[in-house]
Design an enzyme around this catalytic site. Structure first.
Site, PDB file in Angstrom:
ATOM      1  N   GLU A 104       0.859  -1.175   0.000  1.00 41.17           N
ATOM      2  CA  GLU A 104       0.000   0.000   0.000  1.00 41.17           C
ATOM      3  C   GLU A 104       0.899   1.228   0.000  1.00 41.17           C
ATOM      4  O   GLU A 104       1.897   1.252   0.717  1.00 41.17           O
ATOM      5  CB  GLU A 104      -0.852  -0.014   1.256  1.00 41.17           C
ATOM      6  CG  GLU A 104      -2.032   0.887   1.174  1.00 41.17           C
ATOM      7  CD  GLU A 104      -3.010   0.528   2.269  1.00 41.17           C
ATOM      8  OE1 GLU A 104      -4.041  -0.059   1.950  1.00 41.17           O
ATOM      9  OE2 GLU A 104      -2.697   0.825   3.427  1.00 41.17           O
ATOM     10  N   TYR A 115       7.174   0.194  -8.828  1.00 48.84           N
ATOM     11  CA  TYR A 115       6.242  -0.932  -8.671  1.00 48.84           C
ATOM     12  C   TYR A 115       5.640  -1.345 -10.011  1.00 48.84           C
ATOM     13  O   TYR A 115       5.554  -2.529 -10.323  1.00 48.84           O
ATOM     14  CB  TYR A 115       5.128  -0.567  -7.688  1.00 48.84           C
ATOM     15  CG  TYR A 115       5.627  -0.218  -6.301  1.00 48.84           C
ATOM     16  CD1 TYR A 115       6.649  -0.937  -5.709  1.00 48.84           C
ATOM     17  CD2 TYR A 115       5.073   0.839  -5.577  1.00 48.84           C
ATOM     18  CE1 TYR A 115       7.114  -0.620  -4.445  1.00 48.84           C
ATOM     19  CE2 TYR A 115       5.522   1.161  -4.310  1.00 48.84           C
ATOM     20  CZ  TYR A 115       6.547   0.431  -3.747  1.00 48.84           C
ATOM     21  OH  TYR A 115       7.004   0.746  -2.503  1.00 48.84           O
TER      22      TYR A 115
HETATM   23  C1  COA Z   1      11.217   4.229  -3.950  1.00 50.93           C
HETATM   24  C2  COA Z   1      12.708   3.980  -3.717  1.00 50.93           C
HETATM   25  C3  COA Z   1      12.869   2.795  -2.782  1.00 50.93           C
HETATM   26  C4  COA Z   1      13.365   3.665  -5.091  1.00 50.93           C
HETATM   27  O1  COA Z   1      14.713   3.279  -4.868  1.00 50.93           O
HETATM   28  P1  COA Z   1      15.836   3.400  -6.019  1.00 50.93           P
HETATM   29  O2  COA Z   1      16.956   2.511  -5.643  1.00 50.93           O
HETATM   30  O3  COA Z   1      16.137   4.830  -6.289  1.00 50.93           O
HETATM   31  O4  COA Z   1      15.056   2.814  -7.291  1.00 50.93           O
HETATM   32  P2  COA Z   1      15.734   2.104  -8.558  1.00 50.93           P
HETATM   33  O5  COA Z   1      17.006   2.768  -8.937  1.00 50.93           O
HETATM   34  O6  COA Z   1      15.807   0.634  -8.325  1.00 50.93           O
HETATM   35  O7  COA Z   1      14.608   2.417  -9.665  1.00 50.93           O
HETATM   36  C5  COA Z   1      14.361   1.496 -10.706  1.00 50.93           C
HETATM   37  C6  COA Z   1      13.401   2.161 -11.671  1.00 50.93           C
HETATM   38  O8  COA Z   1      12.166   2.505 -11.003  1.00 50.93           O
HETATM   39  C7  COA Z   1      11.713   3.792 -11.479  1.00 50.93           C
HETATM   40  N1  COA Z   1      11.878   4.814 -10.427  1.00 50.93           N
HETATM   41  C8  COA Z   1      12.453   4.678  -9.200  1.00 50.93           C
HETATM   42  N2  COA Z   1      12.385   5.831  -8.500  1.00 50.93           N
HETATM   43  C9  COA Z   1      11.740   6.712  -9.294  1.00 50.93           C
HETATM   44  C10 COA Z   1      11.379   8.078  -9.130  1.00 50.93           C
HETATM   45  N3  COA Z   1      11.653   8.767  -8.005  1.00 50.93           N
HETATM   46  N4  COA Z   1      10.738   8.696 -10.146  1.00 50.93           N
HETATM   47  C11 COA Z   1      10.440   8.036 -11.292  1.00 50.93           C
HETATM   48  N5  COA Z   1      10.768   6.722 -11.514  1.00 50.93           N
HETATM   49  C12 COA Z   1      11.412   6.079 -10.518  1.00 50.93           C
HETATM   50  C13 COA Z   1      12.605   4.135 -12.663  1.00 50.93           C
HETATM   51  O9  COA Z   1      12.046   3.519 -13.818  1.00 50.93           O
HETATM   52  C14 COA Z   1      13.906   3.449 -12.271  1.00 50.93           C
HETATM   53  O10 COA Z   1      14.730   3.158 -13.373  1.00 50.93           O
HETATM   54  P3  COA Z   1      15.655   4.340 -14.000  1.00 50.93           P
HETATM   55  O11 COA Z   1      16.412   4.965 -12.859  1.00 50.93           O
HETATM   56  O12 COA Z   1      16.513   3.608 -14.983  1.00 50.93           O
HETATM   57  O13 COA Z   1      14.716   5.322 -14.653  1.00 50.93           O
HETATM   58  C15 COA Z   1      13.399   5.254  -3.150  1.00 50.93           C
HETATM   59  O14 COA Z   1      13.080   6.374  -3.962  1.00 50.93           O
HETATM   60  C16 COA Z   1      12.990   5.594  -1.722  1.00 50.93           C
HETATM   61  O15 COA Z   1      13.599   5.100  -0.769  1.00 50.93           O
HETATM   62  N6  COA Z   1      11.963   6.467  -1.535  1.00 50.93           N
HETATM   63  C17 COA Z   1      11.577   6.911  -0.194  1.00 50.93           C
HETATM   64  C18 COA Z   1      10.931   5.817   0.602  1.00 50.93           C
HETATM   65  C19 COA Z   1       9.626   5.375  -0.008  1.00 50.93           C
HETATM   66  O16 COA Z   1       8.768   6.184  -0.325  1.00 50.93           O
HETATM   67  N7  COA Z   1       9.465   4.042  -0.186  1.00 50.93           N
HETATM   68  C20 COA Z   1       8.289   3.453  -0.798  1.00 50.93           C
HETATM   69  C21 COA Z   1       7.130   3.349   0.109  1.00 50.93           C
HETATM   70  S1  COA Z   1       7.418   2.278   1.505  1.00 50.93           S
END
Ligand code: COA
Length: 147
Positions: A104, A115
């Site tokens: 969620e 996701y």
């Molecule tokens: C969400 C989160 C875990 C993503 O981690 P990350 O290691 O940066 O993600 P990845 O590098 O594996 O991303 C893989 C792909 O997902 C998509 N993606 C990830 N973050 C994105 C963003 N902020 N905006 C758009 N696309 C995104 C992209 O397609 C990305 O590939 P690309 O970099 O080649 O475009 C990180 O932004 C985070 O910790 N956010 C704060 C905590 C949070 O809200 N967690 C989720 C709810 S519990």
């Protein structure tokens, strides 16, 4: 799944760096410890050169698992660390007998892109489900991924 204190330290280091306080989504150390004491919660930690960079926490139930938290520290973002954590979580959940992984999230979280590209589809919407510390209401989206 029991966790040594230094793993909790590493999870909390990422927790404090990764979550925007505006949304009040970060868990306290006590919440993480309590979840891991119950026995049906599982975590993984991603490291870069010995430094904690990300983690995930999930809860297993009958034939399904819920991804409770996934986070990557800002310094390590967009290096596919979140995606690796998600892929591993899916594999581990499947190995534990889950047929789907649920989660969620607030509707404006950019994590939605991560996701969607990893097989999650929206199965529900809860209007005004979250209230931010400053009083805003935000919808919650429920996602599911078949394993
Ligand atoms: C969400 C989160 C875990 C993503 O981690 P990350 O290691 O940066 O993600 P990845 O590098 O594996 O991303 C893989 C792909 O997902 C998509 N993606 C990830 N973050 C994105 C963003 N902020 N905006 C758009 N696309 C995104 C992209 O397609 C990305 O590939 P690309 O970099 O080649 O475009 C990180 O932004 C985070 O910790 N956010 C704060 C905590 C949070 O809200 N967690 C989720 C709810 S519990």
């Amino acid at each position: 799944m029991m966790a040594p204190a230094d793993d909790i330290d590493r999870i909390m280091a990422v927790m404090q760096a990764a979550f925007d306080p505006a949304y009040g989504e970060a868990w306290s150390r006590r919440q993480v410890e309590d979840a891991l004491l119950i026995g049906n919660c599982y975590y993984q930690i991603a490291e870069v050169l010995g430094e904690p960079a990300g983690f995930s926490l999930s809860r297993h139930g009958f034939e399904e698992e819920e991804l409770l938290l996934i986070a990557v520290s800002p310094d390590f973002r967009r290096r596919r660390i979140g995606e690796k954590l998600l892929v591993q979580c899916k594999a581990d959940a499947r190995a534990r007998g889950a047929r789907q992984l649920l989660l969620e999230m607030r509707s404006d979280n950019p994590a939605i892109h991560l996701y969607r590209r990893n097989g999650f589809v929206q199965i529900g919407l809860r209007k005004d489900y979250y209230r931010t510390p400053s009083g805003y209401r935000l919808d919650a989206i429920t996602f599911a991924c078949q394993l």
